[in-house]
Write a protein that holds these residues in place. Structure first.
Motif, PDB file in Angstrom:
ATOM      1  N   VAL A 160      46.286  -1.601  10.239  1.00  0.00           N
ATOM      2  CA  VAL A 160      46.758  -0.441   9.486  1.00  0.00           C
ATOM      3  C   VAL A 160      46.849   0.738  10.446  1.00  0.00           C
ATOM      4  CG1 VAL A 160      46.306   1.114   7.547  1.00  0.00           C
ATOM      5  CG2 VAL A 160      45.547  -1.264   7.440  1.00  0.00           C
ATOM      6  N   LEU A 161      47.968   1.429  10.422  1.00  0.00           N
ATOM      7  CA  LEU A 161      48.155   2.555  11.326  1.00  0.00           C
ATOM      8  C   LEU A 161      48.677   3.744  10.548  1.00  0.00           C
ATOM      9  CD1 LEU A 161      48.352   3.734  14.202  1.00  0.00           C
ATOM     10  CD2 LEU A 161      50.587   2.674  14.406  1.00  0.00           C
ATOM     11  N   GLN A 162      47.948   4.840  10.612  1.00  0.00           N
ATOM     12  CA  GLN A 162      48.452   6.045   9.964  1.00  0.00           C
ATOM     13  C   GLN A 162      48.572   7.160  10.980  1.00  0.00           C
ATOM     14  OE1 GLN A 162      46.519   7.714   6.467  1.00  0.00           O
ATOM     15  NE2 GLN A 162      48.456   8.774   6.050  1.00  0.00           N
ATOM     16  N   LYS A 163      49.790   7.640  11.143  1.00  0.00           N
ATOM     17  CA  LYS A 163      50.039   8.753  12.054  1.00  0.00           C
ATOM     18  C   LYS A 163      50.577   9.943  11.298  1.00  0.00           C
ATOM     19  CE  LYS A 163      51.844   6.270  15.945  1.00  0.00           C
ATOM     20  NZ  LYS A 163      52.980   6.363  16.860  1.00  0.00           N
ATOM     21  N   TYR A 164      51.305   9.664  10.200  1.00  0.00           N
ATOM     22  CA  TYR A 164      52.012  10.716   9.485  1.00  0.00           C
ATOM     23  C   TYR A 164      51.503  10.820   8.049  1.00  0.00           C
ATOM     24  CZ  TYR A 164      55.099   9.698  13.428  1.00  0.00           C
ATOM     25  OH  TYR A 164      55.591   9.463  14.675  1.00  0.00           O
ATOM     26  N   ALA A 165      51.491  12.043   7.537  1.00  0.00           N
ATOM     27  CA  ALA A 165      50.944  12.295   6.209  1.00  0.00           C
ATOM     28  C   ALA A 165      51.640  11.444   5.144  1.00  0.00           C
ATOM     29  CB  ALA A 165      51.116  13.779   5.872  1.00  0.00           C
ATOM     30  N   GLY A 166      50.837  10.827   4.308  1.00  0.00           N
ATOM     31  CA  GLY A 166      51.369  10.120   3.147  1.00  0.00           C
ATOM     32  C   GLY A 166      51.903   8.728   3.419  1.00  0.00           C
ATOM     33  N   ARG A 167      52.117   8.418   4.702  1.00  0.00           N
ATOM     34  CA  ARG A 167      52.709   7.127   5.030  1.00  0.00           C
ATOM     35  C   ARG A 167      51.752   6.294   5.867  1.00  0.00           C
ATOM     36  NH1 ARG A 167      57.128  10.489   7.705  1.00  0.00           N
ATOM     37  NH2 ARG A 167      55.413  11.904   7.287  1.00  0.00           N
ATOM     38  N   ALA A 199      41.957   2.835  -1.322  1.00  0.00           N
ATOM     39  CA  ALA A 199      40.902   3.847  -1.292  1.00  0.00           C
ATOM     40  C   ALA A 199      41.414   5.247  -0.952  1.00  0.00           C
ATOM     41  CB  ALA A 199      39.835   3.433  -0.268  1.00  0.00           C
ATOM     42  N   ASP A 200      42.632   5.340  -0.474  1.00  0.00           N
ATOM     43  CA  ASP A 200      43.140   6.633   0.008  1.00  0.00           C
ATOM     44  C   ASP A 200      44.317   7.093  -0.861  1.00  0.00           C
ATOM     45  OD1 ASP A 200      44.229   8.782   1.333  1.00  0.00           O
ATOM     46  OD2 ASP A 200      44.219   7.825   3.310  1.00  0.00           O
ATOM     47  N   THR A 201      44.025   8.029  -1.776  1.00  0.00           N
ATOM     48  CA  THR A 201      45.064   8.443  -2.729  1.00  0.00           C
ATOM     49  C   THR A 201      46.137   9.323  -2.076  1.00  0.00           C
ATOM     50  OG1 THR A 201      43.687  10.314  -3.387  1.00  0.00           O
ATOM     51  CG2 THR A 201      43.544   8.329  -4.748  1.00  0.00           C
ATOM     52  N   SER A 202      45.945   9.688  -0.819  1.00  0.00           N
ATOM     53  CA  SER A 202      46.996  10.476  -0.147  1.00  0.00           C
ATOM     54  C   SER A 202      48.158   9.588   0.304  1.00  0.00           C
ATOM     55  CB  SER A 202      46.410  11.221   1.053  1.00  0.00           C
ATOM     56  OG  SER A 202      46.238  10.329   2.148  1.00  0.00           O
ATOM     57  N   ILE A 203      47.948   8.278   0.235  1.00  0.00           N
ATOM     58  CA  ILE A 203      49.006   7.365   0.695  1.00  0.00           C
ATOM     59  C   ILE A 203      50.034   7.136  -0.419  1.00  0.00           C
ATOM     60  CG2 ILE A 203      49.529   5.010   1.464  1.00  0.00           C
ATOM     61  CD1 ILE A 203      46.689   4.978   2.710  1.00  0.00           C
ATOM     62  N   SER A 204      51.244   7.639  -0.221  1.00  0.00           N
ATOM     63  CA  SER A 204      52.289   7.429  -1.229  1.00  0.00           C
ATOM     64  C   SER A 204      53.344   6.413  -0.777  1.00  0.00           C
ATOM     65  CB  SER A 204      52.962   8.757  -1.576  1.00  0.00           C
ATOM     66  OG  SER A 204      53.360   9.410  -0.400  1.00  0.00           O
ATOM     67  N   GLU A 205      53.324   6.092   0.507  1.00  0.00           N
ATOM     68  CA  GLU A 205      54.309   5.126   1.002  1.00  0.00           C
ATOM     69  C   GLU A 205      53.653   4.117   1.934  1.00  0.00           C
ATOM     70  OE1 GLU A 205      57.832   6.848   2.672  1.00  0.00           O
ATOM     71  OE2 GLU A 205      58.672   4.914   3.267  1.00  0.00           O
ATOM     72  N   VAL A 206      53.940   2.845   1.690  1.00  0.00           N
ATOM     73  CA  VAL A 206      53.464   1.787   2.575  1.00  0.00           C
ATOM     74  C   VAL A 206      54.666   1.211   3.313  1.00  0.00           C
ATOM     75  CG1 VAL A 206      52.337  -0.460   2.742  1.00  0.00           C
ATOM     76  CG2 VAL A 206      51.483   1.247   1.121  1.00  0.00           C
ATOM     77  N   LEU A 225      53.587  -7.845  -1.458  1.00  0.00           N
ATOM     78  CA  LEU A 225      54.341  -6.795  -2.157  1.00  0.00           C
ATOM     79  C   LEU A 225      53.712  -6.491  -3.509  1.00  0.00           C
ATOM     80  CD1 LEU A 225      58.045  -7.876  -1.394  1.00  0.00           C
ATOM     81  CD2 LEU A 225      56.768  -6.019  -0.332  1.00  0.00           C
ATOM     82  N   GLU A 226      53.321  -7.540  -4.221  1.00  0.00           N
ATOM     83  CA  GLU A 226      52.719  -7.345  -5.542  1.00  0.00           C
ATOM     84  C   GLU A 226      51.388  -6.616  -5.446  1.00  0.00           C
ATOM     85  OE1 GLU A 226      52.761 -11.272  -7.216  1.00  0.00           O
ATOM     86  OE2 GLU A 226      54.876 -11.107  -7.820  1.00  0.00           O
ATOM     87  N   ARG A 227      50.613  -6.978  -4.449  1.00  0.00           N
ATOM     88  CA  ARG A 227      49.319  -6.320  -4.267  1.00  0.00           C
ATOM     89  C   ARG A 227      49.484  -4.842  -3.931  1.00  0.00           C
ATOM     90  NH1 ARG A 227      44.614  -9.281  -3.127  1.00  0.00           N
ATOM     91  NH2 ARG A 227      43.717  -7.204  -3.012  1.00  0.00           N
ATOM     92  N   ILE A 228      50.457  -4.534  -3.091  1.00  0.00           N
ATOM     93  CA  ILE A 228      50.707  -3.126  -2.733  1.00  0.00           C
ATOM     94  C   ILE A 228      51.196  -2.351  -3.954  1.00  0.00           C
ATOM     95  CG2 ILE A 228      52.177  -1.579  -1.350  1.00  0.00           C
ATOM     96  CD1 ILE A 228      52.148  -3.844   0.815  1.00  0.00           C
ATOM     97  N   ALA A 229      52.112  -2.972  -4.695  1.00  0.00           N
ATOM     98  CA  ALA A 229      52.685  -2.302  -5.876  1.00  0.00           C
ATOM     99  C   ALA A 229      51.628  -2.066  -6.952  1.00  0.00           C
ATOM    100  CB  ALA A 229      53.852  -3.129  -6.425  1.00  0.00           C
ATOM    101  N   ALA A 230      50.557  -2.849  -6.908  1.00  0.00           N
ATOM    102  CA  ALA A 230      49.494  -2.711  -7.918  1.00  0.00           C
ATOM    103  C   ALA A 230      48.608  -1.494  -7.656  1.00  0.00           C
ATOM    104  CB  ALA A 230      48.637  -3.985  -7.944  1.00  0.00           C
ATOM    105  N   VAL A 231      48.750  -0.883  -6.490  1.00  0.00           N
ATOM    106  CA  VAL A 231      47.973   0.329  -6.194  1.00  0.00           C
ATOM    107  C   VAL A 231      48.697   1.510  -6.841  1.00  0.00           C
ATOM    108  CG1 VAL A 231      47.052   1.810  -4.365  1.00  0.00           C
ATOM    109  CG2 VAL A 231      47.205  -0.676  -4.011  1.00  0.00           C
ATOM    110  N   PRO A 232      48.049   2.183  -7.805  1.00  0.00           N
ATOM    111  CA  PRO A 232      48.767   3.183  -8.611  1.00  0.00           C
ATOM    112  C   PRO A 232      49.369   4.336  -7.818  1.00  0.00           C
ATOM    113  CG  PRO A 232      46.560   2.741  -9.511  1.00  0.00           C
ATOM    114  CD  PRO A 232      46.653   2.000  -8.236  1.00  0.00           C
ATOM    115  N   HIS A 233      48.667   4.783  -6.757  1.00  0.00           N
ATOM    116  CA  HIS A 233      49.187   5.961  -6.047  1.00  0.00           C
ATOM    117  C   HIS A 233      50.278   5.634  -5.034  1.00  0.00           C
ATOM    118  CE1 HIS A 233      45.433   4.743  -3.852  1.00  0.00           C
ATOM    119  NE2 HIS A 233      46.252   4.800  -2.847  1.00  0.00           N
ATOM    120  N   VAL A 234      50.580   4.367  -4.823  1.00  0.00           N
ATOM    121  CA  VAL A 234      51.687   4.020  -3.924  1.00  0.00           C
ATOM    122  C   VAL A 234      52.999   4.166  -4.690  1.00  0.00           C
ATOM    123  CG1 VAL A 234      52.777   2.198  -2.549  1.00  0.00           C
ATOM    124  CG2 VAL A 234      50.289   2.499  -2.482  1.00  0.00           C
ATOM    125  N   ALA A 235      53.856   5.063  -4.205  1.00  0.00           N
ATOM    126  CA  ALA A 235      55.091   5.391  -4.923  1.00  0.00           C
ATOM    127  C   ALA A 235      56.341   4.824  -4.262  1.00  0.00           C
ATOM    128  CB  ALA A 235      55.234   6.913  -5.040  1.00  0.00           C
TER     129      ALA A 235
END
Ligand SMILES: *Cc1c(COP(=O)(O)O)cnc(C)c1O
Ligand code: SF4
Length: 334
Positions: A103-110, A152-159, A178-188
Motif C-alpha cells: 500500500v502506498l499513499q503519497k497524495y491526499a485521499g488516494r 481504517a482510514d476514512t480519509s481514503i476516498s479513492e483506491v 474489487l468487491e472487498r474494496i467497494a464494501a468499504v463505505p468511505h471509498v467513493a
C-alpha cells in the motif's frame, strides 16, 4: 468418478486466450529481432529485466524496421549498459518500500495498491526494471492487511490498483478484490492503472466486464499507450466493451526519445486515443532510472512539444505534462 472427455482435462484447467498469449511471449532479444527480420546483434543484454513481449504486441511492429516505436520500447539495446550520472536504480524513491508493504499513499485521499509484480510486457524505460522480478501474486495475509489499512482510514476516498499490472490477476481474484474494496463505505472511487488492454486486448473478458459492471463505485481505467500504432482495432473493441461496462477510460504515456518525441507523434496519439474512446490524461517525464538514459527527452523540449500540441488540438486532447518529484503533494505539472 470422473470421465475424461479429452485427455488431461482434469490436469490443466482451460486457459483463457490472454493467458495463452502470456505463455507464448518472446523472452529473448535476439529472437525478437529474428521474428522481425532484423539482425539479432541489434539486441543488447537484458540484464536482470528479461525481455517479455507477447505475440499480440509483436504483431503491431513493422518487420525490418529497427526504429519501430513499439520495438524501441521493449528491445534492450547496448545503450542500457551505459552508466549516466543522475540516473539511479530507484529514482522514485519509495518504490521498493511499496513493493513490500503493498500500500502506498503519497497524495491526499488516494491510496495505491500494489497488487502484483507481474506485467504483460517489459518496458525498457520502466523504473521497475531494477526490482527483483517476481510473478506470483501476494498471499492472502498481505491482501487482508492492505484492505484493513484502507478500511481504517476514512480519509481514503479513492483506491488505485497498480503494480506491476493489476489485470495480471485472474478474474476471480480481481472480482474478489474489487468487491472487498467497494464494501468499504468511505471509498467513493476506484481506479485501475493497466497496460494489459493495450498489450493483450483479449484480457478484457466477459468476467472482467461483469466485475466492473457490478461495482457500485465510479470506475476509471487508466491505460498506458505511448504511440498511436499500439491502438489497433482489437484494442478499440476492448475499449468499447469497457465503456459498455460503465468504465471511464484515460491514457497515460511517457515521453520517450525515438518513440513519441515529436509533435506529430503526440498529436496522432491523442487523435487515435479519442477515436477509440480514450482521453489523454498524463504525459510523464521519464523517471531517471539506470539503463533508460537514452529514452530521456529534456523537459525544455517536452514543453515545446506540448505547447505546439495545444495550438493544434482542443484542450481535452492535450495531456498534462507531469513529473514525479519525491516528497511533493501531487505530480508536478511542467
Ligand atoms: C501518480 C500517483 C497517484 C495518482 O495521482 P493522480 O494525480 O491522482 O493521477 C496516486 N498515488 C501515487 C503513489 C502515485 O504515484
Ligand atoms: S509497470 Fe507498466 S511501464 Fe513498467 S514494465 Fe509494467 S507495463 Fe511496462
Amino acid at each position: 468418478m470422473h470421465i475424461l472427455t479429452t485427455p488431461g482435462e482434469l490436469v490443466r484447467p482451460q486457459q483463457a486466450d490472454w493467458q495463452v498469449e502470456l505463455r507464448q511471449a518472446v523472452r529473448d532479444g535476439r529472437e525478437l529481432c529474428r521474428r522481425l527480420g532484423l539482425p539479432s546483434e541489434r539486441a543488447g543484454p537484458a540484464g536482470q529485466f528479461p525481455v517479455f513481449v507477447p505475440p499480440s504486441f509483436l504483431a503491431r511492429m513493422r518487420c525490418g524496421d529497427a526504429d519501430d516505436p513499439l520495438l524501441r520500447q521493449v528491445l534492450p539495446g547496448a545503450e542500457e549498459t551505459v552508466e549516466v550520472p543522475g540516473f539511479s536504480a530507484d529514482p522514485v524513491g519509495d518504490a521498493a518500500a511499496a513493493w513490500q508493504a503493498g500500500v502506498l499513499q503519497k497524495y491526499a485521499g488516494r491510496v495505491l495498491l500494489v497488487t502484483t509484480g507481474a506485467c504483460a510486457v517489459h518496458c525498457r524505460y520502466c523504473f521497475r526494471r531494477h526490482f527483483p522480478y517476481q510473478e506470483l501474486p501476494r498471499g492472502d495475509a498481505a491482501w487482508e492487511d492492505a484492505l484493513a489499512t484502507i478500511a481504517a482510514d476514512t480519509s481514503i476516498s479513492e483506491v488505485i490498483l497498480s503494480g506491476g499490472d493489476p489485470l495480471m490477476l485472474v478474474d476471480q481474484r480481481l472480482r474478489w478484490l474489487l468487491e472487498r474494496i467497494a464494501a468499504v463505505p468511505h471509498v467513493a472511487r476506484l481506479r485501475v492503472h493497466t497496460r494489459l488492454p493495450i498489450v493483450i486486448p483479449t484480457r478484457v473478458t466477459e468476467e472482467l466486464l461483469a466485475a466492473f459492471s457490478a461495482l457500485r463505485l465510479p470506475t476509471t481505467v487508466v491505460l498506458h499507450a505511448n504511440h498511436a500504432q499500439e491502438l489497433n482495432d482489437q484494442v478499440a473493441r476492448s475499449v468499447d466493451c469497457l465503456r459498455g461496462a460503465g468504465v471511464l477510460l484515460l491514457n497515460q504515456a511517457v515521453l520517450l526519445r525515438g518513440v513519441n518525441d515529436s509533435v506529430v507523434a503526440q498529436q496522432t496519439l491523442s487523435e487515435r486515443l479519442l477515436a477509440v474512446g480514450v482521453l489523454p490524461y498524463y504525459l510523464h517525464q521519464l523517471d531517471r532510472v539506470t539503463g533508460a538514459a537514452h529514452f530521456e527527452v529534456p523537459v525544455v523540449e517536452g514543453k515545446q512539444i506540448v505547447a505546439a500540441l495545444r495550438e493544434r488540438l482542443p484542450g481535452y486532447l492535450v495531456p498534462t505534462y507531469v513529473q514525479e518529484v519525491p516528497g511533493e503533494p501531487s505530480k508536478t505539472v511542467l
